[in-house]
Design a protein around this motif. Structure first.
Motif, mmCIF file in Angstrom:
data_model
loop_
_atom_site.group_PDB
_atom_site.id
_atom_site.type_symbol
_atom_site.label_atom_id
_atom_site.label_comp_id
_atom_site.label_asym_id
_atom_site.label_seq_id
_atom_site.Cartn_x
_atom_site.Cartn_y
_atom_site.Cartn_z
ATOM 1 N N MET A 143 0.849 -1.188 0.000
ATOM 2 C CA MET A 143 0.000 0.000 0.000
ATOM 3 C C MET A 143 0.886 1.241 0.000
ATOM 4 S SD MET A 143 -3.193 -1.230 0.315
ATOM 5 C CE MET A 143 -4.201 0.019 1.082
ATOM 6 N N GLU A 144 0.535 2.198 -0.840
ATOM 7 C CA GLU A 144 1.303 3.444 -0.908
ATOM 8 C C GLU A 144 0.337 4.619 -0.993
ATOM 9 O OE1 GLU A 144 4.517 5.668 -3.886
ATOM 10 O OE2 GLU A 144 4.474 3.472 -3.727
ATOM 11 N N TYR A 145 0.558 5.624 -0.139
ATOM 12 C CA TYR A 145 -0.263 6.818 -0.111
ATOM 13 C C TYR A 145 0.611 8.014 -0.469
ATOM 14 C CZ TYR A 145 -2.623 3.537 3.018
ATOM 15 O OH TYR A 145 -3.178 2.417 3.574
ATOM 16 N N ARG A 146 0.087 8.897 -1.336
ATOM 17 C CA ARG A 146 0.831 10.087 -1.742
ATOM 18 C C ARG A 146 -0.076 11.309 -1.643
ATOM 19 N NH1 ARG A 146 5.599 9.578 -4.512
ATOM 20 N NH2 ARG A 146 6.311 7.438 -4.896
ATOM 21 N N GLY A 147 0.495 12.433 -1.264
ATOM 22 C CA GLY A 147 -0.266 13.676 -1.184
ATOM 23 C C GLY A 147 0.583 14.786 -0.606
ATOM 24 N N GLU A 148 0.044 15.997 -0.635
ATOM 25 C CA GLU A 148 0.750 17.126 -0.033
ATOM 26 C C GLU A 148 0.583 17.153 1.479
ATOM 27 O OE1 GLU A 148 2.903 19.462 -1.392
ATOM 28 O OE2 GLU A 148 2.830 17.861 -2.886
ATOM 29 N N LYS A 160 -4.982 9.562 7.311
ATOM 30 C CA LYS A 160 -6.057 10.475 6.952
ATOM 31 C C LYS A 160 -5.486 11.673 6.202
ATOM 32 C CE LYS A 160 -8.710 9.356 11.134
ATOM 33 N NZ LYS A 160 -9.397 9.915 12.325
ATOM 34 N N SER A 161 -6.349 12.305 5.399
ATOM 35 C CA SER A 161 -5.960 13.532 4.716
ATOM 36 C C SER A 161 -7.205 14.285 4.287
ATOM 37 C CB SER A 161 -5.093 13.237 3.498
ATOM 38 O OG SER A 161 -4.725 14.465 2.852
ATOM 39 N N HIS A 162 -7.185 15.603 4.452
ATOM 40 C CA HIS A 162 -8.280 16.443 3.982
ATOM 41 C C HIS A 162 -7.909 17.118 2.658
ATOM 42 C CE1 HIS A 162 -5.561 19.141 6.151
ATOM 43 N NE2 HIS A 162 -6.055 20.124 5.424
ATOM 44 N N LYS A 163 -6.784 16.685 2.073
ATOM 45 C CA LYS A 163 -6.334 17.224 0.795
ATOM 46 C C LYS A 163 -6.233 16.096 -0.235
ATOM 47 C CE LYS A 163 -3.857 21.251 2.555
ATOM 48 N NZ LYS A 163 -2.591 22.030 2.503
ATOM 49 N N PRO A 164 -6.128 16.444 -1.535
ATOM 50 C CA PRO A 164 -6.072 15.405 -2.578
ATOM 51 C C PRO A 164 -4.985 14.370 -2.322
ATOM 52 C CG PRO A 164 -6.396 17.538 -3.579
ATOM 53 C CD PRO A 164 -6.151 17.800 -2.115
ATOM 54 N N VAL A 165 -5.328 13.114 -2.572
ATOM 55 C CA VAL A 165 -4.406 12.005 -2.311
ATOM 56 C C VAL A 165 -4.421 11.036 -3.483
ATOM 57 C CG1 VAL A 165 -4.643 12.120 0.192
ATOM 58 C CG2 VAL A 165 -6.206 10.689 -1.130
ATOM 59 N N GLU A 166 -3.372 10.227 -3.521
ATOM 60 C CA GLU A 166 -3.272 9.127 -4.474
ATOM 61 C C GLU A 166 -2.949 7.866 -3.693
ATOM 62 O OE1 GLU A 166 -0.736 7.789 -8.470
ATOM 63 O OE2 GLU A 166 0.010 9.377 -7.135
ATOM 64 N N ARG A 191 -13.425 10.577 -0.474
ATOM 65 C CA ARG A 191 -14.450 11.603 -0.638
ATOM 66 C C ARG A 191 -14.063 12.581 -1.744
ATOM 67 N NH1 ARG A 191 -13.846 11.362 4.951
ATOM 68 N NH2 ARG A 191 -12.714 13.348 4.963
ATOM 69 N N GLY A 192 -15.079 13.273 -2.245
ATOM 70 C CA GLY A 192 -14.846 14.250 -3.302
ATOM 71 C C GLY A 192 -14.840 13.575 -4.665
ATOM 72 N N ARG A 193 -13.991 14.064 -5.535
ATOM 73 C CA ARG A 193 -13.867 13.474 -6.872
ATOM 74 C C ARG A 193 -13.010 12.214 -6.774
ATOM 75 N NH1 ARG A 193 -11.426 18.690 -9.652
ATOM 76 N NH2 ARG A 193 -10.365 18.598 -7.618
#
Length: 203
Positions: A143-148, A160-166, A191-193
């Protein structure tokens, strides 16, 4: 005449200690009035959110009661803030092992972590990786999570993240505007797009 001078001198000596005490009392009063009183509230306000120590090119390790390493936090520069008891780390790199010895790594341009390393906020080019586990009854893919911004809870295995993630799960790929993932319960909320690409397993 000599008798008069003698009596005057005798009276002067009699009242001299009182006069000296009066002068000392006046001097003490003047010092108290002249000395500036330290404003404790102002001193606390000036200190505020300021680091009390720095570390350069460091490594911090934590161990369980059996002596096994639970986590290691490395960084280029760290600043410790006594008001929050958190470390702010530039170039943060983390390795964390759960109770089964499974490895999770995390990197980012900057990070905030509590003293135990159980909670980490990753800021700027954040990446969290949970390696594949082939020891369980069913193989768990990498598993790999990416984001700002990623907020990782190492002990409860939540990200968790409230910003765009991959999210990359094996060969599958998902993107979303926000995410909550619980690895223990194997529950993910996007959530979101939300967009996803599922790659079938080779048989």
């Amino acid at each position: 005449m000599n008798r008069f001078l003698y009596d005057a001198w005798d009276r002067a000596l009699l009242y001299l200690p009182i006069a000296i005490m009066g002068v000392l009392a006046l001097g003490t009063y003047w010092l108290v009035r002249s000395t500036p009183v330290q404003d404790v509230a102002q001193a606390e306000r000036v200190r505020g959110h300021e680091p009390d120590y720095f570390m350069h090119g460091f490594s911090i390790k934590t161990f369980d009661t059996a002596g096994h390493m639970r986590s290691e936090v490395q960084g280029d520069v760290a600043r410790h803030y006594p008001d929050t008891q958190w470390l702010e780390i530039d170039g943060i790199r983390i390795r964390s092992f759960d109770a089964q010895g499974r490895l999770t790594t995390a990197t980012a341009l900057r990070g905030l972590t509590n003293e135990g390393g159980s909670e980490v906020q990753l800021i700027g080019n954040a990446v969290v990786v949970r390696e594949a586990d082939a020891t369980a009854a069913k193989t768990t893919p990498r598993m790999e999570y990416r984001g700002e911004f990623l907020h990782a809870f190492m002990d409860t295995e939540q990200v968790k993240s409230h910003k765009p993630v991959e999210l990359l799960r094996g060969k599958d790929r998902f993107t979303a505007d926000a995410m909550e993932f619980d690895n223990v319960d194997q529950v993910m909320q996007l959530r979101g797009r939300v967009r996803g690409t599922l790659v079938p397993e080779n048989k």
